[in-house]
Design a protein around this motif. Structure first.
Motif, mmCIF file in Angstrom:
data_model
loop_
_atom_site.group_PDB
_atom_site.id
_atom_site.type_symbol
_atom_site.label_atom_id
_atom_site.label_comp_id
_atom_site.label_asym_id
_atom_site.label_seq_id
_atom_site.Cartn_x
_atom_site.Cartn_y
_atom_site.Cartn_z
ATOM 1 N N PHE A 127 4.316 17.946 7.345
ATOM 2 C CA PHE A 127 3.535 16.844 6.770
ATOM 3 C C PHE A 127 2.557 17.372 5.730
ATOM 4 C CE2 PHE A 127 -0.441 14.447 6.674
ATOM 5 C CZ PHE A 127 0.023 13.202 6.255
ATOM 6 N N VAL A 128 1.770 18.379 6.116
ATOM 7 C CA VAL A 128 0.748 18.886 5.194
ATOM 8 C C VAL A 128 1.409 19.456 3.941
ATOM 9 C CG1 VAL A 128 -1.142 20.537 4.889
ATOM 10 C CG2 VAL A 128 -0.907 19.310 7.050
ATOM 11 N N SER A 129 2.540 20.144 4.102
ATOM 12 C CA SER A 129 3.110 20.713 2.883
ATOM 13 C C SER A 129 3.723 19.643 1.982
ATOM 14 C CB SER A 129 4.017 21.910 3.160
ATOM 15 O OG SER A 129 5.172 21.491 3.756
ATOM 16 N N ALA A 130 4.177 18.532 2.555
ATOM 17 C CA ALA A 130 4.627 17.419 1.691
ATOM 18 C C ALA A 130 3.436 16.828 0.922
ATOM 19 C CB ALA A 130 5.316 16.340 2.519
ATOM 20 N N LEU A 131 2.291 16.732 1.612
ATOM 21 C CA LEU A 131 1.119 16.185 0.909
ATOM 22 C C LEU A 131 0.638 17.117 -0.192
ATOM 23 C CD1 LEU A 131 1.065 14.087 3.446
ATOM 24 C CD2 LEU A 131 -0.899 13.449 2.021
ATOM 25 N N GLU A 132 0.762 18.406 0.078
ATOM 26 C CA GLU A 132 0.445 19.397 -0.956
ATOM 27 C C GLU A 132 1.422 19.282 -2.124
ATOM 28 O OE1 GLU A 132 0.672 23.138 1.069
ATOM 29 O OE2 GLU A 132 -1.423 23.599 0.659
ATOM 30 N N GLY A 133 2.701 19.226 -1.783
ATOM 31 C CA GLY A 133 3.755 19.180 -2.804
ATOM 32 C C GLY A 133 3.612 17.953 -3.697
ATOM 33 N N GLY A 134 3.342 16.810 -3.091
ATOM 34 C CA GLY A 134 3.255 15.565 -3.852
ATOM 35 C C GLY A 134 2.000 15.477 -4.699
ATOM 36 N N SER A 135 0.925 16.146 -4.235
ATOM 37 C CA SER A 135 -0.362 15.986 -4.910
ATOM 38 C C SER A 135 -0.725 17.158 -5.802
ATOM 39 C CB SER A 135 -1.471 15.837 -3.859
ATOM 40 O OG SER A 135 -1.623 17.055 -3.130
ATOM 41 N N GLY A 136 -0.150 18.329 -5.514
ATOM 42 C CA GLY A 136 -0.542 19.535 -6.240
ATOM 43 C C GLY A 136 -1.883 20.098 -5.778
ATOM 44 N N VAL A 137 -2.419 19.563 -4.672
ATOM 45 C CA VAL A 137 -3.699 20.072 -4.160
ATOM 46 C C VAL A 137 -3.434 21.098 -3.051
ATOM 47 C CG1 VAL A 137 -5.846 19.436 -2.973
ATOM 48 C CG2 VAL A 137 -4.898 17.940 -4.748
ATOM 49 N N LYS A 191 0.823 -1.217 0.000
ATOM 50 C CA LYS A 191 0.000 0.000 0.000
ATOM 51 C C LYS A 191 0.855 1.264 0.000
ATOM 52 C CE LYS A 191 -4.267 1.710 0.730
ATOM 53 N NZ LYS A 191 -5.472 1.335 -0.012
ATOM 54 N N TYR A 192 1.960 1.244 0.737
ATOM 55 C CA TYR A 192 2.774 2.462 0.867
ATOM 56 C C TYR A 192 4.216 2.295 0.380
ATOM 57 C CZ TYR A 192 -0.956 4.768 3.485
ATOM 58 O OH TYR A 192 -2.143 5.352 3.845
ATOM 59 N N GLY A 193 4.567 1.090 -0.082
ATOM 60 C CA GLY A 193 5.939 0.874 -0.545
ATOM 61 C C GLY A 193 6.973 0.916 0.568
ATOM 62 N N GLU A 226 -4.545 8.030 -5.488
ATOM 63 C CA GLU A 226 -3.269 8.140 -6.209
ATOM 64 C C GLU A 226 -2.441 9.345 -5.750
ATOM 65 O OE1 GLU A 226 -2.308 8.570 -10.830
ATOM 66 O OE2 GLU A 226 -4.071 7.332 -10.371
ATOM 67 N N LYS A 227 -3.098 10.493 -5.653
ATOM 68 C CA LYS A 227 -2.374 11.696 -5.229
ATOM 69 C C LYS A 227 -1.979 11.621 -3.753
ATOM 70 C CE LYS A 227 -4.247 14.880 -8.619
ATOM 71 N NZ LYS A 227 -5.331 15.860 -8.858
ATOM 72 N N PHE A 228 -2.810 10.947 -2.962
ATOM 73 C CA PHE A 228 -2.456 10.772 -1.553
ATOM 74 C C PHE A 228 -1.141 9.996 -1.456
ATOM 75 C CE2 PHE A 228 -2.561 8.577 2.574
ATOM 76 C CZ PHE A 228 -2.798 9.653 3.428
ATOM 77 N N ARG A 229 -1.036 8.946 -2.257
ATOM 78 C CA ARG A 229 0.182 8.133 -2.253
ATOM 79 C C ARG A 229 1.394 8.962 -2.709
ATOM 80 N NH1 ARG A 229 2.454 2.799 -2.954
ATOM 81 N NH2 ARG A 229 4.659 3.356 -2.954
#
Ligand code: TRP
Ligand code: ZN
Length: 876
Positions: free
Chosen positions: A428-438, A247-249, A405-408
């Protein structure tokens, strides 16, 4: 031995400063003795702040034997020791240096179960959050990460097993006959992840091959005689390891993974690097001794602790205000895992039930705090349902907004950026933003907003244009006047009057039956066009946000969703809302015998007849909301009326469907479980049927419970039989409880259930029974599981008698809090919350409850833990 002063000082997030010094390596030698234990530590330190003149190490309940700097033993005048610190002057030119510190501790006398202590003759540790400072002087904060090498020395026959984090590097017998083992953990870690275990333990071994082909040794250590109860824990561990790879590699990163089960443990379990320490309740299980619910608990706690290896250990918290960084995220991951291993809908229902039962009252009461608190007196008080369960909901909302997909992608970036670091929730939140573009700018408010948002729903349909307008309005009683709206994901779908899904005709979800909409304003209208008739909106599907919904729906509307919604969670939830409304109306009428509305009975009958449903779902759908759930919906809680009316409803449902319950009971006991469903689902439905049959009040069904108990080959059925009879006074009840005690008296976890069932009994003798049980030879306040099974279950699971008019229930609780304040303040503080709910009750009860809180605040030597909880409960 120095004693800590009770200062009750408040610590603020805004005061966070980087440490003045860092620790690169720690070499610990722990000499275990019967009277005391000697800890020698060599710390390799480096300056981190050019201006710092002093180094202040944390240390509590320690006796300092000696301290040397760069090899020179310091004289008493060269350092300062108080109850909390060892402080040294550090010359300005000194950049790197080492300290050798020797302390003496007494684990045998440690009843707080924090630091190094003894449980059933074995040594073990609990260092989160601030237990390491009870072992040696140290920079005990999570942003100080060091490489640990630990040598354990002790009697080879008493302690043949000696464990610490990482890999075993040396093992020998010393010239004096003692055994010495050395463990080295190559991963730098904060002190809260340190662990040490020593004792005469049995081992169960298995292995796991990672996807890159590395062989990992898996070892579970238990007290001798329990070897045959580790199978489920081991299977759960292997499933968790595989799932985290898929699920998360995320692969495991040491050659060995160890779990130790201990009998005396303050919480559920602890994720120490490579050496998890568990409350035995979350390891030991066999069908004869553990219920299906226990099996589920083990699977999820094993997964939770294992998942911490990446979310918590590889990437840890900068400071304790960031606790939800690891806990909210790891609970979310264990919930996802359990949903994948079992029925996802049933899992979600259970998760939300727990959130509503524990977190909603916390968020509505005097102990409300955001998932990222801004201040605390005692950090142990913040291992709460809010930080854990609401924290998990916040991560789940990010997952919902981003999609799988973007969450991953976001998670991948989080691991890539921050592996090996101690970080904040912002990172954490900014990594999730960075990885997803949301964009999660507005979403961040969830981290700092206390209270449960309430959503008021308004619907309008324009016949002429065929447009449906859905208006949602946010409010939050706890967030104050300047309340800023939150970014709330609304998963929803529309149904026609027959319950058929209507696909969206436009927008991003065109052609789909369900979609996620962003609710970002205080008041927001969503318009749906192209409709022939007024649709019915199924809102917040799967509980897409941790909110309370305020929507005009009558019994017929709710019965409609209960019967038709394609979202199983919302089906269940509609049933609960329907039942809640009906029970609240009966309470208003003060009549528990008034006939339940037909709409409700018919809805129940439909579920009963539906054979396609998972039996565990059917059981959940046919179970009325709990008494505490109903209580949350009353302006002034009337525990007696709630109990009477709910029992009255159960009796009516029992009688009305008596034939069906009997049929279900037989079907679920005899026939094999449906192929796609686990046996536990059948047991759940069978035992739901049993409780309704007993609720009819007919003597026959006491006999049925008796037969079930006597024929049972599994703990689920045995406990269900006892539980069904617990409230009555009847020779069969007394005989079964006596038989159970006789049969299981040597198995502590099984006897815990015996105490718990009696603590939750609702019958005239309950208060006297609870007092007698406190004097029972098998009762002790020293063992947290045993204490919780009687006192915790009574105060949180028996509203009728905890709130009994005389106030005796409150007095029992405050007496226990007073006793535990001295021996185990962490556990004592956790008992205060039920009294903190005093504002919800009538004036008389308020007076009785606040009187006990006042008494608690006047206790001599009041711990920070209990002080903070009682003070906030009374004054917030
Ligand atoms: N980190 C642990 C978990 O959630 C929680 C825990 C275990 C804990 N023991 C504790 C927290 C003692 C505070 C004190 O998995
Ligand atoms: Zn955790």
């Amino acid at each position: 031995m120095s004693k800590s002063p009770a200062a009750h000082a408040t610590i603020y997030l805004k005061d966070y400063k980087e440490p003045d010094f860092l620790i690169k390596t720690v070499d610990l030698t722990v000499e275990l003795g019967e009277a005391d234990t000697i800890v020698t530590s060599r710390l390799d330190l480096a300056r981190n702040n050019a201006a710092a003149k002093k180094l202040s190490l944390n240390g509590e309940y320690l006796e300092l034997v000696s301290v040397a700097m760069d090899g020179r033993t310091l004289e008493a005048a060269e350092y300062e020791v108080d109850g909390k610190h060892l402080t040294l002057n550090i010359p300005a030119k000194t950049d790197g240096f080492h300290l050798d510190i020797k302390t003496r501790i007494k684990p045998q006398e440690n009843t707080a179960l924090e630091g190094l202590y003894k449980s059933s003759g074995n040594f073990c540790t609990q260092c989160e959050a601030q237990g390491f400072r009870r072992i040696t002087y140290y920079l005990d904060r999570p942003d100080v990460m060091a490489v640990f090498t630990t040598t354990i020395i002790g009697d080879a026959t008493r302690y043949p097993v000696m464990l610490s984090n990482g890999n075993l590097t040396a093992e020998k017998i010393l010239s004096d006959g003692r055994k010495s083992v050395t463990w080295h953990d190559p991963h730098p870690k904060p002190a809260y992840l340190f662990a040490l275990v020593a004792g005469d333990l049995a081992m169960v071994e298995d292995s796991f091959t990672t996807r890159s082909g590395r062989d990992i040794k898996l070892r579970i250590f238990v007290e001798k005689g329990n070897e045959d109860k580790c199978g489920h824990a081991m299977t759960s561990l292997k499933k968790s390891m595989k799932w985290d790879e898929e699920k998360y590699g995320r692969e495991y990163d040491l050659d060995i993974f160890m779990i130790v089960a201990v009998s005396d443990f303050n919480m559920g379990a602890m994720e120490n690097k490579g050496l998890n320490v568990f409350n035995s309740k979350y390891v030991l299980a066999s069908p004869e001794t553990a219920t299906d619910a226990d099996f589920d608990g083990i699977e999820s706690v094993i997964a939770h602790e294992y998942f911490h290896n990446w979310t918590g250990n590889r990437i840890t918290c900068r400071d304790w205000f960031q606790l939800t960084l690891k806990e909210g995220l790891t609970v979310f991951r264990d919930q996802q895992f359990s949903a994948d291993m079992n029925s996802a809908a049933v899992q979600r229902i259970g998760d939300v039930q727990r959130l509503r039962a524990a977190q909603f009252p916390e968020d509505a009461g005097p102990l409300a705090h955001p998932i990222q608190p801004q201040s605390y007196v005692e950090i142990n008080n913040f291992y709460t349902a809010t930080v854990y369960e609401k924290g998990a909901e916040v991560i789940r909302m990010i997952h919902t907004l981003l999609g799988e997909e973007k969450f991953r992608k976001g998670m991948d970036l989080y691991f890539e950026r921050h592996d090996g670091q101690a970080v904040t929730t912002e990172e954490f939140v900014s990594a999730l933003e960075g990885g997803s573009g949301v964009d999660l700018t507005q979403f961040r408010r969830w981290y700092v907003t206390p209270g449960t948002p309430e959503i008021t729903v308004n619907e309008k349909f324009d016949e002429k244009t065929g447009t449906y307008k859905l208006t949602l309005q946010q409010s939050n009683a706890k967030a104050g006047a300047d309340f800023k709206p939150l970014h709330i994901p609304l998963r929803m779908g529309l149904l026609d009057e027959n319950g058929k899904a209507i696909a969206f005709t436009e927008g991003p979800f065109k052609g789909k039956n369900s979609g996620v909409f962003d609710l970002t304003k205080k008041r927001e209208t969503f318009t749906f066009a192209g409709l022939k008739s007024p649709p019915r909106a199924s809102l917040f599907r799967g509980f897409s946000a941790p909110i309370k919904i305020n929507q005009q729906m009558d019994d017929r509307d709710l019965a409609f969703f209960f019967a038709k919604d394609e979202d199983l969670f919302n089906r269940w939830d509609a049933g609960q809302r329907l039942a809640n409304n009906i029970i609240l109306k009966q309470i208003e009428k003060q009549d528990e015998t008034a006939a339940l509305p037909e709409a409700f009975m018919e809805a129940f009958a439909d579920i009963l007849a539906d054979k396609d449903l998972d039996r565990a779902f059917t059981a959940a759908a046919l179970t009325l909301p709990g008494e505490q759930d109903i209580a949350q919906k009353m302006p002034v809680v009337d525990v007696d009326a709630i109990h009477k009316v709910r029992e009255g409803a159960r009796r009516q449902i029992g009688l009305r469907f008596e034939e069906e319950w009997r049929r279900l009971y037989d079907e679920c006991s005899c026939a094999a479980a449906p192929a796609n469903q686990p046996e536990s689902s059948s047991r759940k439905l069978k035992n739901t049927a049993l409780t309704y049959l007993i609720a009819t009040g007919k003597e026959d069904y006491v006999g049925l419970a008796d037969r079930q108990y006597r024929a049972s080959d599994n703990m689920t059925d045995s406990v269900a039989a006892l539980s069904g009879l617990k409230d009555i006074t009847h020779p069969v009840r007394e005989a079964l409880f006596a038989d159970y005690y006789d049969k299981w008296q040597k198995d502590a976890l099984v006897i815990d259930k015996w105490f718990m069932l009696q603590a939750m009994a609702v019958r005239a003798s309950t208060i006297a029974d609870v007092k007698a049980l406190m004097d029972h030879p098998a009762f002790t306040l020293r063992n947290p599981n045993r204490m919780r099974s009687l006192i915790g279950a009574f105060a949180s699971g028996n509203p009728v008698y905890f709130h009994e008019r005389s106030g005796e229930g409150y007095r029992i609780l405050s007496g226990v809090i007073a006793a535990l304040n001295k021996t185990n303040p962490q556990i004592a503080a956790r008992l205060v919350a039920p009294l903190g709910q005093w504002r919800r009750y009538d004036a008389e009860r308020q007076g009785l409850m606040t009187a006990e809180l006042e008494k608690i605040l006047k206790l001599p030597d009041l711990s920070d833990h209990v002080y903070e909880m009682a003070n906030k409960s009374l004054h917030n």
